[in-house]
Design an enzyme around this catalytic site. Structure first.
Site, short mmCIF file in Angstrom:
data_model
loop_
_atom_site.label_atom_id
_atom_site.label_comp_id
_atom_site.label_asym_id
_atom_site.label_seq_id
_atom_site.Cartn_x
_atom_site.Cartn_y
_atom_site.Cartn_z
CE LYS A 295 -2.12 -1.44 3.66
NZ LYS A 295 -2.95 -1.64 4.70
CB THR B 257 -6.89 8.57 6.46
OG1 THR B 257 -6.09 9.06 7.30
CG2 THR B 257 -7.50 9.36 5.44
N GLY C 281 -8.56 4.12 10.29
CA GLY C 281 -9.26 2.83 9.87
C GLY C 281 -9.28 2.43 8.42
CB THR C 282 -7.04 3.84 5.62
OG1 THR C 282 -7.74 5.12 5.81
CG2 THR C 282 -6.92 3.70 4.05
N GLY C 283 -6.74 0.87 6.67
CA GLY C 283 -6.06 -0.41 6.56
C GLY C 283 -7.14 -1.29 6.76
CB CYS C 284 -9.14 -2.09 9.85
SG CYS C 284 -8.04 -1.68 11.15
#
Length: 282
Positions: free
Chosen positions: A176, A221, A223-226
């Protein structure tokens, strides 16, 4: 009687602020039309300003939650997030290895606010036991550096990072690149001149997919990865291939970032429900 939707299990920590972790995972799964289930690995005291405290659950509690769900209800995909310790990471790796379903491993190491969510002693277990059972690993650039020592500053270096993560054994890796600046490269694929984009690299070592989306000027942003990992798991549970699932999840999370909103005094969350309302912000 209505047939049950595809079932997805998240194995992660609880975010009391509701923006990341188990809470983000279940919201994402609901938004994408699958039945979300959870194994809580840790409880955090967390808000828009950061993580004020974290308490991991005993391994036996994590194992019991997992077996309870999988043995009765079954799963079509598993997603992992915060695992905190070597003991928890090892136990979850063992559980996933015995489950006939794709597994998306989000190797969570540091929160959006810079708080450590993985003990240094757990890194070896993540590398040697968890990543080898992953269908897909989804590290961001900080997590790539933590796991491999490779520090990515350009798009071209994302290939090197992918090779380093694949060496640990996952079938696919999604690097990412959201933390790269907009002018950091462009060699890996086609980028419109002057356009600031968030770019990710998906590869299994043989085929390569560059995924691009507009970079929104929105600081909210959390919580983007979860959210991305849960969206991928949701699409895998529906029967999509890994490239199809990642492309659809990227589109969903891009909309969620665009619609992210202020909450509390710090970094607000992405909006997991944007697609249900049929529009995105911006």
């Amino acid at each position: 009687m209505t047939a049950a939707p595809p079932r997805v299990l998240t194995v992660a920590g609880s975010d009391s602020g509701g923006g990341a972790g188990i809470q983000a995972d279940l919201k994402t799964m609901l938004a994408l039309g699958v039945h979300g289930m959870s194994v809580i690995t840790a409880v955090t005291a967390q808000n828009s300003l950061g993580v004020q405290g974290a308490w991991e659950l005993p391994v036996e509690a994590v194992r019991a939650q997992y077996r309870s769900v999988v043995d009765d209800i079954g799963v079509q995909a598993v997603k992992t997030g915060m695992l905190a310790s070597a003991e928890l990471a090892g136990a979850v790796a063992e559980l996933i290895a015995g489950t006939d379903a794709p597994a998306v491993v989000d190797p969570v190491g540091v929160s959006k606010h810079g708080d450590a969510l993985l003990a240094a002693s757990a890194l070896r277990t993540v590398r040697t036991r968890l990543l080898p059972v992953a269908t897909l690993a989804t590290p961001n650039l900080d997590e790539v550096a933590q796991l491999t020592g490779v520090r990515v500053r350009t798009e071209e270096q994302m290939r090197e990072a992918a090779e380093a993560v694949l060496a640990f054994g996952p079938k696919w890796v999604l690097i990412k690149g959201g933390h790269l600046t907009g002018d950091a490269g462009g060699k890996g694929g086609n980028q419109a001149e002057g356009e600031d984009q968030a770019v990710d690299l998906l590869t299994d070592g043989a085929e390569e997919h560059w995924l691009r989306a507009p970079r929104y000027d929105n600081r909210h942003t959390h919580g983007t990865g979860c959210t991305l990992a849960s969206a991928i798991a949701s699409h895998l549970a529906k029967g999509d291939s890994v490239p199809e699932a990642v492309a659809a999840a990227k589109e969903y999370v891009t909309g969620a970032i665009a619609a992210g909103f202020a909450l509390g005094g710090g970094i607000g969350p992405v909006d997991h429900g944007w697609a249900l309302r049929g529009s995105r912000a911006g």
